[in-house]
Design a protein around this motif. Structure first.
Motif, short mmCIF file in Angstrom:
data_model
loop_
_atom_site.label_atom_id
_atom_site.label_comp_id
_atom_site.label_asym_id
_atom_site.label_seq_id
_atom_site.Cartn_x
_atom_site.Cartn_y
_atom_site.Cartn_z
N ARG A 77 -68.30 21.96 4.71
CA ARG A 77 -69.31 22.94 4.30
C ARG A 77 -70.25 22.27 3.31
NH1 ARG A 77 -67.72 28.55 1.11
NH2 ARG A 77 -69.80 29.55 1.17
N HIS A 78 -71.52 22.12 3.68
CA HIS A 78 -72.48 21.36 2.89
C HIS A 78 -71.92 19.97 2.54
CE1 HIS A 78 -74.84 25.02 2.54
NE2 HIS A 78 -73.80 25.65 2.02
N PRO A 79 -71.53 19.21 3.55
CA PRO A 79 -70.86 17.93 3.29
C PRO A 79 -71.74 16.91 2.58
CG PRO A 79 -71.35 18.16 5.63
CD PRO A 79 -71.61 19.50 5.01
N ARG A 80 -73.07 16.96 2.80
CA ARG A 80 -73.93 15.98 2.12
C ARG A 80 -73.82 16.12 0.61
NH1 ARG A 80 -79.74 15.54 5.36
NH2 ARG A 80 -78.89 14.74 7.33
N LEU A 81 -73.83 17.35 0.14
CA LEU A 81 -73.70 17.57 -1.30
C LEU A 81 -72.31 17.19 -1.77
CD1 LEU A 81 -74.92 18.61 -3.95
CD2 LEU A 81 -74.15 20.91 -3.31
N PHE A 82 -71.30 17.57 -1.02
CA PHE A 82 -69.91 17.25 -1.38
C PHE A 82 -69.71 15.74 -1.52
CE2 PHE A 82 -65.38 16.68 -0.02
CZ PHE A 82 -64.77 17.38 -1.06
N HIS A 83 -70.25 14.98 -0.59
CA HIS A 83 -70.07 13.53 -0.62
C HIS A 83 -70.96 12.87 -1.67
CE1 HIS A 83 -67.39 13.87 2.65
NE2 HIS A 83 -68.29 14.07 3.60
N ALA A 84 -72.01 13.57 -2.10
CA ALA A 84 -72.91 13.00 -3.10
C ALA A 84 -72.38 13.20 -4.52
CB ALA A 84 -74.31 13.60 -2.98
N VAL A 85 -71.85 14.37 -4.81
CA VAL A 85 -71.48 14.66 -6.20
C VAL A 85 -70.17 13.99 -6.60
CG1 VAL A 85 -72.77 16.81 -6.36
CG2 VAL A 85 -70.41 16.87 -5.58
N ARG A 86 -69.28 13.71 -5.64
CA ARG A 86 -68.04 13.01 -5.98
C ARG A 86 -68.37 11.54 -6.24
NH1 ARG A 86 -64.38 12.75 -1.79
NH2 ARG A 86 -66.10 13.00 -0.30
N ALA A 87 -68.07 11.09 -7.45
CA ALA A 87 -68.44 9.75 -7.90
C ALA A 87 -69.95 9.55 -7.88
CB ALA A 87 -67.74 8.66 -7.09
N ASP A 115 -82.05 9.62 -0.87
CA ASP A 115 -82.24 10.86 -0.13
C ASP A 115 -81.52 12.02 -0.80
OD1 ASP A 115 -82.99 12.38 2.44
OD2 ASP A 115 -80.81 12.60 2.40
N ALA A 116 -80.30 11.76 -1.28
CA ALA A 116 -79.55 12.82 -1.97
C ALA A 116 -80.25 13.25 -3.25
CB ALA A 116 -78.13 12.33 -2.26
N LYS A 117 -80.84 12.31 -3.97
CA LYS A 117 -81.54 12.65 -5.20
C LYS A 117 -82.74 13.55 -4.88
CE LYS A 117 -82.04 12.11 -9.70
NZ LYS A 117 -81.02 12.60 -10.66
#
Length: 446
Positions: A173-183, A427-429
């Motif tokens: 669920r919203h994996p891009r954000l999940f993978h960005a905010v961890r570390a 891109d995440a930023k």
């Protein structure tokens, strides 16, 4: 100060001059930046309101948990510090998971889970760090060799993005954000709550402290223990010992209270150990050891000295050579009476955090310079300069910085750090912090 209206003054409930002074310092005591405003929200909605308030003014923001940054990265000059210490609720909601707000410490998580015979898979050795802080950084300790980092062991997160939106995210669920905010070092959102898996906790552990004559035999023993996979906790340290060094491996095996630990696992360490010590502890006591050291350091005043710490990861293929060279150059007294160099193996393949940068080998070694030098600002500055030189040697040897270190990084350094992942980071930023206002102390996008 109300829950949802930060203000650039020193007035308001719980926000006084002391709060501003605290927000301008951290555990490192190397950098001080005074914010224009401090906000201590009590809910995710309060965090979102604060983020929108600051974003509407183009004001940079930093998030402070327990204040254990060592190089000013939870500070912000003339911006807003969001103090998450009031977000500290912890609940064991199911037999296999715990829900913890970002400002809760891992000690409070343990306090909630151990009565159920459960623990998070990985804990930091010092458990008075915040849940949100270590997940944002990575978070490692004596069980990382088996379970990966704390950021790997997360089921779901509540995050406030840089434009003030509250998002619940996970691997599905919203994996891009999940993978960005961890570390992600706070660059892409403010973690407000984490759902963490739980595993059975041993009731007792037998902790073996083994001494070796040199770095070669120490690292060889650690490799064997890692390969055999019969211990539950594995670390090591190189400690000042007069003019030289002492080489120590710590290995713990867990068991139930009514049974004996399997000491046969120690045979995997080999026969080059010069001597050893063994102590039986409760699982909770294993992770209380640094809290006891903290109490002593506070008593003697050293806790409040500068801490120019350096944290790195070296590939197995070059770790022994690099460390041998560094030990010939590093002055033991500069670590301080309570300082040490942590050195222990992990398995990069078990790190399921995309932004965690690790050597691409089957085994890597954590190499952390944990310094408690004398209260000498000149020496502290000298050690920060030395950190930069060591970091560059680590990088040239195929290693990586753990970016919680007292090393000034430029955007070019961050680009080199992330390498082929840099476009993903950019891109995440843009996607999650379009104003580029979160966590400016890292200088990742400045």
């Amino acid at each position: 100060m109300s829950e949802n209206r930060p203000q650039a003054t020193t007035t308001g409930p719980g926000i006084d001059e002391e709060s501003f002074e605290r927000a301008a310092e951290d555990f490192g005591h190397l950098i001080s930046r005074r914010p224009a405003a401090v906000h201590r929200p009590k809910s995710a909605r309060g965090v979102a309101d604060a983020v929108r308030w600051a974003a509407g003014r183009g004001m940079p923001m930093a998030v402070r948990g327990q204040g254990h940054s060592v190089y000013g990265r939870a500070q912000v000059q003339d911006g807003l510090v969001i103090d998450t210490s009031a977000l500290h609720a912890v609940h064991v909601t199911r037999p296999d998971r715990v829900v913890a707000e970002a400002g809760a410490t891992w000690q409070s998580v343990l306090d909630a889970t151990l009565p159920h015979g459960l623990t998070p898979p990985t804990l930091t050795d010092y458990v008075r760090l915040s849940v949100g802080g270590t997940i944002s950084a990575g978070g490692l300790g004596g069980a990382t060799f088996r379970h990966g980092f704390q950021s790997c062991n997360v089921l779901e997160l509540d995050v406030v993005t840089g434009d003030g939106e509250i998002v619940t995210c996970s691997a599905s669920r919203h994996p891009r954000l999940f993978h960005a905010v961890r570390a992600g070092h706070g660059q892409f959102g403010v973690i407000t709550k984490a759902v963490v898996p739980l595993i059975p906790a041993p009731e007792r552990v037998r902790l073996h402290t083994l001494y070796f004559p040199d770095i070669r035999t120490m690292m060889a023993a650690q490799r064997r223990l890692l390969a055999a996979d019969r211990v539950d906790y594995l670390e090591g340290a190189i400690r000042p010992d007069g003019p030289g060094w002492q080489y120590v491996v710590e290995a713990a095996v867990g068991c139930r209270a009514d049974s004996r630990p399997d000491d046969a696992a120690l045979a995997d360490a080999g026969d080059e150990c010069t001597h050893g010590e063994t102590v039986d502890l409760s699982f909770g006591e294993l992770y209380q050891r640094l809290s006891k050291l903290e109490a002593h350091l506070r008593e003697v005043g050293a806790w409040h000295h500068a801490h120019p710490w350096l944290n790195t990861f070296l590939p197995d293929s070059t770790a022994e050579q690099v460390m041998t060279e560094l030990l010939a150059e590093v002055a033991a007294h500069e670590l301080g009476e309570f300082g040490r160099i942590l050195l222990y193996p992990i398995v990069p393949g078990r790190a399921r955090t995309p932004l965690m940068r690790l050597p691409e080998e089957d085994v890597a070694f954590v190499c952390n310079f944990i310094r408690f030098p004398a209260d000498d600002p000149v020496l502290a500055d000298k050690l920060v300069v030395a950190n930069r030189a060591i970091y560059e040697r680590v990088r040239s040897a195929g290693g990586y910085l753990y970016p919680v270190s007292a090393v000034a990084l430029t955007q070019a350094d961050w680009q080199a750090h992330y390498g082929r992942l840099w476009p993903t980071v950019e891109d995440a930023k843009t996607r999650f912090d379009p104003g580029h206002l979160l966590s400016p102390g890292h200088h990742m996008f400045a």
